[in-house]
Design a protein around this motif. Structure first.
Motif, PDB file in Angstrom:
ATOM      1  N   LEU A  39       0.833  -1.199   0.000  1.00  0.00           N
ATOM      2  CA  LEU A  39       0.000   0.000   0.000  1.00  0.00           C
ATOM      3  C   LEU A  39       0.868   1.251   0.000  1.00  0.00           C
ATOM      4  O   LEU A  39       0.583   2.223  -0.723  1.00  0.00           O
ATOM      5  CB  LEU A  39      -0.928  -0.015   1.208  1.00  0.00           C
ATOM      6  CG  LEU A  39      -1.892   1.165   1.352  1.00  0.00           C
ATOM      7  CD1 LEU A  39      -2.830   1.240   0.148  1.00  0.00           C
ATOM      8  CD2 LEU A  39      -2.693   1.052   2.649  1.00  0.00           C
ATOM      9  N   GLU A  40       1.930   1.247   0.788  1.00  0.00           N
ATOM     10  CA  GLU A  40       2.848   2.398   0.813  1.00  0.00           C
ATOM     11  C   GLU A  40       3.509   2.597  -0.548  1.00  0.00           C
ATOM     12  O   GLU A  40       3.672   3.739  -1.010  1.00  0.00           O
ATOM     13  CB  GLU A  40       3.898   2.196   1.902  1.00  0.00           C
ATOM     14  CG  GLU A  40       3.338   2.314   3.314  1.00  0.00           C
ATOM     15  CD  GLU A  40       4.379   2.043   4.385  1.00  0.00           C
ATOM     16  OE1 GLU A  40       4.357   2.722   5.416  1.00  0.00           O
ATOM     17  OE2 GLU A  40       5.215   1.126   4.189  1.00  0.00           O
ATOM     18  N   ALA A  41       3.868   1.502  -1.217  1.00  0.00           N
ATOM     19  CA  ALA A  41       4.475   1.608  -2.546  1.00  0.00           C
ATOM     20  C   ALA A  41       3.470   2.161  -3.550  1.00  0.00           C
ATOM     21  O   ALA A  41       3.819   2.997  -4.400  1.00  0.00           O
ATOM     22  CB  ALA A  41       4.982   0.235  -2.988  1.00  0.00           C
ATOM     23  N   ASP A  42       2.211   1.704  -3.447  1.00  0.00           N
ATOM     24  CA  ASP A  42       1.186   2.189  -4.368  1.00  0.00           C
ATOM     25  C   ASP A  42       0.958   3.695  -4.201  1.00  0.00           C
ATOM     26  O   ASP A  42       0.723   4.419  -5.184  1.00  0.00           O
ATOM     27  CB  ASP A  42      -0.139   1.456  -4.124  1.00  0.00           C
ATOM     28  CG  ASP A  42      -0.082  -0.007  -4.552  1.00  0.00           C
ATOM     29  OD1 ASP A  42       0.869  -0.371  -5.272  1.00  0.00           O
ATOM     30  OD2 ASP A  42      -0.976  -0.778  -4.138  1.00  0.00           O
ATOM     31  N   LEU A  43       0.997   4.171  -2.948  1.00  0.00           N
ATOM     32  CA  LEU A  43       0.729   5.585  -2.675  1.00  0.00           C
ATOM     33  C   LEU A  43       1.985   6.444  -2.761  1.00  0.00           C
ATOM     34  O   LEU A  43       1.899   7.673  -2.802  1.00  0.00           O
ATOM     35  CB  LEU A  43       0.091   5.736  -1.293  1.00  0.00           C
ATOM     36  CG  LEU A  43      -1.299   5.115  -1.135  1.00  0.00           C
ATOM     37  CD1 LEU A  43      -1.760   5.199   0.312  1.00  0.00           C
ATOM     38  CD2 LEU A  43      -2.302   5.833  -2.046  1.00  0.00           C
ATOM     39  N   ALA A  60       0.809  11.417   6.665  1.00  0.00           N
ATOM     40  CA  ALA A  60       0.109  10.814   5.523  1.00  0.00           C
ATOM     41  C   ALA A  60      -0.762   9.654   5.983  1.00  0.00           C
ATOM     42  O   ALA A  60      -1.886   9.468   5.501  1.00  0.00           O
ATOM     43  CB  ALA A  60       1.124  10.333   4.480  1.00  0.00           C
ATOM     44  N   GLY A  61      -0.250   8.864   6.918  1.00  0.00           N
ATOM     45  CA  GLY A  61      -1.025   7.750   7.445  1.00  0.00           C
ATOM     46  C   GLY A  61      -2.276   8.207   8.175  1.00  0.00           C
ATOM     47  O   GLY A  61      -3.345   7.587   8.044  1.00  0.00           O
ATOM     48  N   ALA A  62      -2.161   9.278   8.955  1.00  0.00           N
ATOM     49  CA  ALA A  62      -3.326   9.802   9.676  1.00  0.00           C
ATOM     50  C   ALA A  62      -4.389  10.289   8.704  1.00  0.00           C
ATOM     51  O   ALA A  62      -5.590  10.069   8.905  1.00  0.00           O
ATOM     52  CB  ALA A  62      -2.893  10.936  10.607  1.00  0.00           C
TER      53      ALA A  62
END
Length: 309
Positions: A39-43, A60-62
């Motif tokens: 998910l982090e790679a996609d975003l 960014a996560g929040a």
């Protein structure tokens, strides 16, 4: 964007720990960690700060967490509406021989006449009545049990009593203490049952003693045939030949609704919302009214000589 990855991320964001989130999602930690990295790679950004003690959300996560919760809730609502339009709307409720669902069932039918409700009765090996294994959507059950990954709503809290044969020497007592029962044989719950659950309902110092029981009926019949000691919430009916004596130094047990913390089904949420409008204390009071208890106790004691014959 993959909704599955968003559900995984939401669980980690709420637990702030990969191990707890994995348990909540009924999966192991390595694939969960890989899913979050994907998910982090996609975003193209870091969503979590990782440390040996847990995780924290990046800015960014929040931001993603707030949006993901809203998106997942809307998705669940959409699925429910589509299923209802197709005549496939259904919910599965697990229970362990609880008699407290009458008002809840009536209110739910009135609000959702088109929803098919499936009932699955579990046994004492699993206090979540199939919730932990994913077999039900919500459970009507009792504490205590391991609530990792599970959200509960307390409906009422009941004192417990000891179940004895009506001809037992202690059957005429007005109340009992645990120390008066430690030298007696108790029934025990299955060895693979939830440890908190098993420890609460079994012998206070030796939970591995006595006949193994898996259902309420087996508990009652074991007491009746073997003279073992059993526990039950006060107000639960017992068969002829048995009495229930209040146990004054045993912590109470709460009747709860339990559901998977990672799920946000509108049908499940509706059950919990309706349950919060019901006066569960008045239901319990009716079950434990003085007149009712006098009639039951008098009837049991009156049959002692029959049992002794």
């Amino acid at each position: 964007m993959d909704l599955r990855l968003l559900r995984y991320f939401t669980a980690v964001a709420e637990e702030l720990h990969f191990g707890r989130a994995a348990a909540r999602l009924h999966m192991t930690q390595p694939p969960l960690s890989r899913a979050i990295k994907q998910l982090e790679a996609d975003l193209g950004c870091e969503l979590l700060h990782r440390s040996p003690t847990g995780v924290t959300l990046t800015p960014a996560g929040a931001a993603l967490y707030d949006e993901a919760r809203e998106l997942l809730a809307k998705t669940d609502h959409l699925r429910t509406r589509v299923a209802a339009a197709a005549g496939m709307s259904a919910v599965t409720i697990g229970t362990i021989a609880e008699q407290a669902g009458t008002r809840l069932a009536a209110a739910y039918r009135a609000r959702h006449p088109g929803v098919q409700v499936h009932i699955r009765e579990g046994d004492f090996a699993d206090p979540t009545a199939g919730l932990r294994a994913g077999r039900v959507d919500i459970a009507l059950t009792r504490t205590p049990f391991d609530e990792t990954g599970i959200t509960t709503r307390v409906l009422r809290t009941d004192p417990v009593g000891v179940v004895l044969r009506a001809d037992d020497p202690l059957a005429s007592a007005t109340s009992l203490h645990l120390r008066e029962l430690t030298d007696r044989q108790w029934f025990q719950l299955p060895g693979d049952a939830d440890p908190l659950w098993r420890g609460y309902w079994s012998h206070p110092t030796d939970p591995d003693t006595g006949p193994v029981v898996r259902t309420v009926h087996e508990c009652q019949q074991t007491v009746l045939w073997n003279g073992t000691v059993g526990l039950t919430p006060l107000g639960h009916p017992v068969p002829d030949g048995l009495v229930v004596i209040p146990l004054v130094d045993k912590p109470p047990s709460s009747l709860v609704l339990a559901w998977n913390s990672a799920e946000h089904s509108p049908l499940v949420r509706s059950i919990t919302d309706i349950a919060s409008t019901i006066s569960w204390d008045s239901v319990a009071a009716a079950d434990r009214s003085p007149d009712r208890n006098r009639a039951v106790t008098a009837g049991m004691i009156g049959r002692r000589t029959d049992l002794a014959d």
